[in-house]
Write a protein that holds these residues in place. Structure first.
Motif: not given
Length: 204
Positions: A160-173, A191-196
């Motif tokens: 989950v940590a790897a996914f959150l970091i990579s997705s944040y980096m991707g959206i920032r790009m 992200i909210r749906q994923y967290m649920k």
């Protein structure tokens, strides 16, 4: 002014301006002459403080990049009771800052990790160390969430940590290219749906 204080003030000014320049142009597209022009310094004054452009950049990582990433993405979730709310709020605030930044060139850590990957192992190690601290912080937060009954026991915290970091980096790009508000909104919704889907089912 005390000599040590004056030197620290000068170095901080140099590092702040240097980070702005490297963030905008990239390390390899920024020459020593560019740095001297931006800072209105002579070569002698620059080399009095730093041995090389690489040495200058490492000092920026150690003093500014660490602080920026820690203050924006690590500290806000430390010790929080509900990991999902803390992570969502953290991402929301970080993206809001980026959204209102007219000179947005992407996520500073992600940009530099991409630029130095395979090109400079020493600098890459400094950058990976920041990444690892961020990753460990997320994993620790999620593991605590399991103990406290927020996160389902079967959840792979490292994944989950790897996914959150990579997705944040991707959206920032992607936000650099424009339409940042819309991109940020849809990203946070997902992200909210994923967290649920990671939440522990609570019996009522």
């Amino acid at each position: 002014m005390d000599k040590n204080l004056k030197r620290m003030t000068t170095m901080h000014r140099m590092q702040t301006k240097g980070l702005e320049l490297f963030y905008k142009k990239g390390f390899y597209n920024t020459s020593i002459d560019d740095i001297l022009k931006e800072l209105s310094l002579s070569k002698g004054a620059f080399y009095y403080h730093f041995q090389s452009k690489e040495d200058f950049f490492i000092s920026i990582i150690q003093n500014l990049v660490v602080r920026k990433v820690y203050g924006m993405l690590i500290e806000p979730i430390e010790g929080e009771t509900d990991p999902f709310t803390a992570i969502e709020k953290c991402f929301e605030n970080a993206l809001a800052i980026a959204e209102h930044n007219e000179l947005d060139y992407g996520f500073v850590l992600g940009n530099f990790m991409n630029e130095f990957n395979g090109r400079n192992e020493e600098i890459s190690k400094y950058l990976r160390d920041i990444y690892k601290v961020w990753e460990v912080n997320l994993v620790t937060t999620l593991q605590k969430g399991k103990t406290d009954g927020y996160v389902a026991r079967h959840v792979d915290s490292e994944g989950v940590a790897a996914f959150l970091i990579s997705s944040y980096m991707g959206i920032r790009m992607l936000m650099v290219e424009g339409n940042s508000r819309n991109l940020s909104y849809h990203f946070l919704q997902q992200i909210r749906q994923y967290m649920k889907s990671l939440a522990q089912t609570r019996l009522v």
